[in-house]
Structures are given as structure tokens and as C-alpha cells.
Design a protein around this motif. Structure first.
Motif, PDB file in Angstrom:
ATOM      1  N   LEU A  93      43.361  31.005 -48.028  1.00  0.00           N
ATOM      2  CA  LEU A  93      42.919  30.141 -46.938  1.00  0.00           C
ATOM      3  C   LEU A  93      43.885  30.158 -45.758  1.00  0.00           C
ATOM      4  O   LEU A  93      45.068  29.833 -45.895  1.00  0.00           O
ATOM      5  CB  LEU A  93      42.775  28.709 -47.476  1.00  0.00           C
ATOM      6  N   ASP A  94      43.353  30.528 -44.597  1.00  0.00           N
ATOM      7  CA  ASP A  94      44.123  30.457 -43.359  1.00  0.00           C
ATOM      8  C   ASP A  94      44.221  28.987 -42.917  1.00  0.00           C
ATOM      9  O   ASP A  94      43.368  28.168 -43.268  1.00  0.00           O
ATOM     10  CB  ASP A  94      43.426  31.294 -42.280  1.00  0.00           C
ATOM     11  N   ILE A  95      45.245  28.649 -42.161  1.00  0.00           N
ATOM     12  CA  ILE A  95      45.395  27.280 -41.677  1.00  0.00           C
ATOM     13  C   ILE A  95      44.775  27.127 -40.289  1.00  0.00           C
ATOM     14  O   ILE A  95      43.930  26.269 -40.062  1.00  0.00           O
ATOM     15  CB  ILE A  95      46.874  26.860 -41.660  1.00  0.00           C
ATOM     16  N   HIS A  96      45.163  27.989 -39.348  1.00  0.00           N
ATOM     17  CA  HIS A  96      44.667  27.888 -37.967  1.00  0.00           C
ATOM     18  C   HIS A  96      43.341  28.619 -37.820  1.00  0.00           C
ATOM     19  O   HIS A  96      43.289  29.847 -37.909  1.00  0.00           O
ATOM     20  CB  HIS A  96      45.693  28.467 -36.992  1.00  0.00           C
ATOM     21  N   MET A  97      42.271  27.852 -37.612  1.00  0.00           N
ATOM     22  CA  MET A  97      40.954  28.418 -37.356  1.00  0.00           C
ATOM     23  C   MET A  97      40.279  27.574 -36.273  1.00  0.00           C
ATOM     24  O   MET A  97      40.667  26.419 -36.050  1.00  0.00           O
ATOM     25  CB  MET A  97      40.108  28.431 -38.631  1.00  0.00           C
ATOM     26  N   THR A 113      48.998  32.397 -43.576  1.00  0.00           N
ATOM     27  CA  THR A 113      49.112  31.974 -42.186  1.00  0.00           C
ATOM     28  C   THR A 113      50.215  32.738 -41.473  1.00  0.00           C
ATOM     29  O   THR A 113      51.131  33.272 -42.117  1.00  0.00           O
ATOM     30  CB  THR A 113      49.395  30.459 -42.107  1.00  0.00           C
ATOM     31  N   ALA A 114      50.120  32.805 -40.160  1.00  0.00           N
ATOM     32  CA  ALA A 114      51.166  33.453 -39.360  1.00  0.00           C
ATOM     33  C   ALA A 114      52.303  32.495 -39.052  1.00  0.00           C
ATOM     34  O   ALA A 114      53.311  32.878 -38.463  1.00  0.00           O
ATOM     35  CB  ALA A 114      50.563  33.983 -38.059  1.00  0.00           C
ATOM     36  N   LYS A 142      53.501  20.605 -45.884  1.00  0.00           N
ATOM     37  CA  LYS A 142      52.187  19.972 -46.010  1.00  0.00           C
ATOM     38  C   LYS A 142      51.306  20.731 -46.988  1.00  0.00           C
ATOM     39  O   LYS A 142      50.556  20.128 -47.756  1.00  0.00           O
ATOM     40  CB  LYS A 142      51.500  19.890 -44.649  1.00  0.00           C
ATOM     41  N   ALA A 143      51.398  22.060 -46.983  1.00  0.00           N
ATOM     42  CA  ALA A 143      50.591  22.869 -47.898  1.00  0.00           C
ATOM     43  C   ALA A 143      50.876  22.507 -49.344  1.00  0.00           C
ATOM     44  O   ALA A 143      49.955  22.342 -50.156  1.00  0.00           O
ATOM     45  CB  ALA A 143      50.865  24.361 -47.660  1.00  0.00           C
ATOM     46  N   TYR A 186      52.154  29.769 -50.573  1.00  0.00           N
ATOM     47  CA  TYR A 186      52.061  29.774 -49.119  1.00  0.00           C
ATOM     48  C   TYR A 186      52.600  31.113 -48.644  1.00  0.00           C
ATOM     49  O   TYR A 186      53.793  31.385 -48.785  1.00  0.00           O
ATOM     50  CB  TYR A 186      52.907  28.608 -48.594  1.00  0.00           C
ATOM     51  N   LEU A 187      51.717  31.966 -48.146  1.00  0.00           N
ATOM     52  CA  LEU A 187      52.112  33.306 -47.718  1.00  0.00           C
ATOM     53  C   LEU A 187      52.080  33.417 -46.207  1.00  0.00           C
ATOM     54  O   LEU A 187      51.109  33.021 -45.567  1.00  0.00           O
ATOM     55  CB  LEU A 187      51.171  34.351 -48.326  1.00  0.00           C
TER      56      LEU A 187
END
Length: 240
Positions: A55-59, A81-82, A89-90, A98-99
Motif C-alpha cells: 500500500l502506497d501512502i500518498h495517492m 512509499t517514497a 504512524k504506519a 514499511y518500505l
């Protein structure tokens, strides 16, 4: 070989392809779908019931964190995420890992090992629903309890643990809320939101809340805010 279903959620196609390439080394993980936004992801998760989310964070419009808030039952989650400033928080949201993009092969391998261990542990838990009259043994520190499931009126998530409330007492057990939900009678116990399950036999009052949410007060005095999604489910579940 035991296989697991994975879903990739990221608004960037190249980022989704990167995760798929990394997963090719692990045939036990089958990518059953992709989504580029939260609304599409919710439908995909409902249709496929995956074991794992990348799951990406920023969308656009809604973030990966927003997605988790809207889900009732959350699969295992690995954030991709980048940005690295959201790691705390993750993990507060019980993400397995968290990658940071671009993905590194060695780091990805460690994540997969962690995921496999967690999913294997889940598989050991019996899926049989426990009868309400059954008594369970709980050891919390120096205290021990042997209580009927029917006495449990409220359960809240505490990271990788759950806190059970019963008979004016409370105790911690090393079980996730998702695992407990699968063991409990869903005609009695209701998942109010991501972090709370209530015994509906102990409801004292129900009040409408903003954004069509419900506000439930238990006999014991706890005040529970039911998520929008679960408020709709609760109304339908308890109507003629």
C-alpha cells in the motif's frame, strides 16, 4: 505449497510494476489485483479478500492511511512509499513493514520473511467460532481469569495485543483484533471500527452522530464511535 493473495495499491503504474517484479521471486504470493486509488482498492479488497496489501501512502484524494480507516477487516499491510517520515504512524496502524521506494532486494526479502511468519501464525489459529457459553483462560501478568465469552462486553486493539473488558475487569492477550473477530459469534459481537469490537448485549444507548455515524454507549459507560461503513452495516443488521 501454501499460496497467499496479494493486492498492490499505488497511483503510479511503474511503482506497481516494481512490486510485481520483486514478488516474482516468491511464487507463494499471487497478485490478484491492482488499484490506483482508494475507492477502487476498497472494491478490489471486498471482491478478492486478499491476505496482503502493498500500500502506497500518498495517492490522489485519499491516502493509504485513509484506506485503512475505511476497511472493517484489514489484511496484513506493507506500506511502500517514497517518503520515510510516516514510518511511526504506519507501525501505529499495525503495518507489518514499511518500505521506501525504490525497493531494495535485500530489504524486500526481509519483509517477505516477516509476512510469511505472520501469515503462518494466523493459519495456526482455529477458524471455528467459539460458543458464547464457553469459558476462556486469560493470563495477564500475575493475574489469571477463567471467564465465559458472554461476559466480555468490549474489546480494543492495543498494537499486536487486544484488551478485553469483562465484569468490571480488563486483561491483555497477545491476539490481534482481526483474529479475535474470526473466533467470536458475529450475531452478538460487532466490529464498530478498526480498533474496537463490542458485545451488542451490553448496549445501553445508540445516538446518531455526524457524517451518518452512530455513537454507542455501553452499559459499562464506554462510548464507542462507529465508523461510517460499519454504521450502515449496523443499521441493516438490526432492521426488520
Amino acid at each position: 505449497m501454501k499460496t497467499y493473495k496479494a493486492v498492490i495499491i499505488d497511483d503510479e503504474r511503474l511503482a506497481r510494476e516494481e512490486v510485481k517484479r520483486a514478488l516474482k521471486k516468491y511464487p507463494e504470493f499471487i497478485v490478484v489485483g491492482e488499484a490506483n486509488n482508494v475507492d477502487a482498492a476498497i472494491k478490489l479488497i471486498a471482491d478478492e479478500d486478499p491476505d496482503l496489501l502493498f500500500l502506497d501512502i500518498h495517492m490522489p484524494e485519499k491516502s493509504g492511511f485513509d484506506l485503512l480507516e475505511e476497511l472493517t477487516t484489514v489484511p496484513e499491510v506493507v506500506f511502500t512509499t517514497a517518503f520515510d517520515q510516516y514510518a511511526v504512524k504506519a507501525f501505529e496502524l499495525n503495518a507489518l513493514d514499511y518500505l521506501v521506494k525504490p525497493l531494495r532486494e535485500e530489504r524486500f526479502a526481509k519483509t517477505i520473511e516477516k509476512v510469511k511468519q505472520e501469515l503462518a501464525e494466523k493459519a495456526k489459529v482455529s477458524q471455528d467460532v467459539l460458543p458464547m457459553h464457553k469459558k476462556i483462560f486469560i493470563k495477564d501478568g500475575e493475574s489469571c481469569y477463567f471467564i465465559p465469552i458472554s461476559d466480555i462486553y468490549y474489546i480494543e486493539s492495543m498494537d499486536n495485543y487486544a484488551r478485553l473488558y469483562f465484569g468490571g475487569k480488563r486483561a491483555m492477550i497477545k491476539r490481534s483484533l482481526n483474529l479475535l473477530e474470526k473466533k467470536l459469534d458475529t450475531t452478538v459481537f460487532f466490529r464498530a471500527n478498526r480498533s474496537q469490537i463490542i458485545n451488542t448485549h451490553f448496549i445501553k444507548e445508540i445516538h446518531p452522530h455526524f457524517n451518518n455515524k452512530l455513537h454507542i454507549i455501553l452499559i459499562s459507560g464506554e462510548k464507542i464511535e462507529v465508523s461510517s461503513r460499519q454504521s450502515v452495516k449496523f443499521k441493516n443488521w438490526n432492521s426488520l
